[in-house]
Design an enzyme around this catalytic site. Sequence first.
Site, PDB file in Angstrom:
ATOM      1  N   ARG A 194       0.838  -1.204   0.000  1.00 35.00           N
ATOM      2  CA  ARG A 194       0.000   0.000   0.000  1.00 35.00           C
ATOM      3  C   ARG A 194       0.871   1.252   0.000  1.00 35.00           C
ATOM      4  O   ARG A 194       1.775   1.396   0.814  1.00 35.00           O
ATOM      5  CB  ARG A 194      -0.916   0.006   1.222  1.00 35.00           C
ATOM      6  CG  ARG A 194      -1.672   1.316   1.477  1.00 35.00           C
ATOM      7  CD  ARG A 194      -2.791   1.526   0.478  1.00 35.00           C
ATOM      8  NE  ARG A 194      -3.387   2.845   0.584  1.00 35.00           N
ATOM      9  CZ  ARG A 194      -4.461   3.139   1.288  1.00 35.00           C
ATOM     10  NH1 ARG A 194      -5.067   2.200   1.988  1.00 35.00           N
ATOM     11  NH2 ARG A 194      -4.950   4.354   1.292  1.00 35.00           N
ATOM     12  N   ASP A 221     -10.402  -0.394   5.987  1.00 33.87           N
ATOM     13  CA  ASP A 221     -10.963   0.655   6.837  1.00 33.87           C
ATOM     14  C   ASP A 221     -11.701   0.048   8.007  1.00 33.87           C
ATOM     15  O   ASP A 221     -12.569  -0.820   7.815  1.00 33.87           O
ATOM     16  CB  ASP A 221     -11.945   1.525   6.049  1.00 33.87           C
ATOM     17  CG  ASP A 221     -11.272   2.393   5.011  1.00 33.87           C
ATOM     18  OD1 ASP A 221     -10.163   2.876   5.278  1.00 33.87           O
ATOM     19  OD2 ASP A 221     -11.860   2.597   3.935  1.00 33.87           O
TER      20      ASP A 221
END
Length: 158
Positions: free
Chosen positions: A83, A97
């Site tokens: 990421r 999330d």
Amino acid sequence: MSVTAYIGIGANLGDARASVEQAIAQLASVAGCRLLDQSSLYRTAPVDAGGDDYVNAVAAVATDLTPQALLHALQEIERQHGRQRSYRNAPRTLDMDLLLHGEQRLDSAELTLPHPRMTQRAFVLVPLLEIAPAIVIPGHGAAQSCLSGVADQAIARL
């Protein structure tokens, strides 16, 4: 004391489907977490961003971790998947999330709970309601009641 936490998972770079599936498997191995359920995988167009379509899912875990500790574990899984946070809403190899952590409400520089945009995203609501059809979002009410607000966002089960 264990609480149920819900995690939104998405990717649109590389083998997005494999990344989402691997991330769900990795959640099951996080110390202090037990995978309770996972939604189907969904294909969605980017919201407020460009790039390829996303593969999205939501997972439920029972956890003894604090919200911050769980967030750090999610960020480590993202890091393992390469990421990069080059700019807001950039395409990504993996995005995880923390949507809900029990009934907790939190607003800090690091973390806001419930996730501040979860009621505005079909890619969160549809998979969340698949695994928790009666879920209530603290401060918002029944998640089901938010669906009409995202009806214009295309989403398809894979």
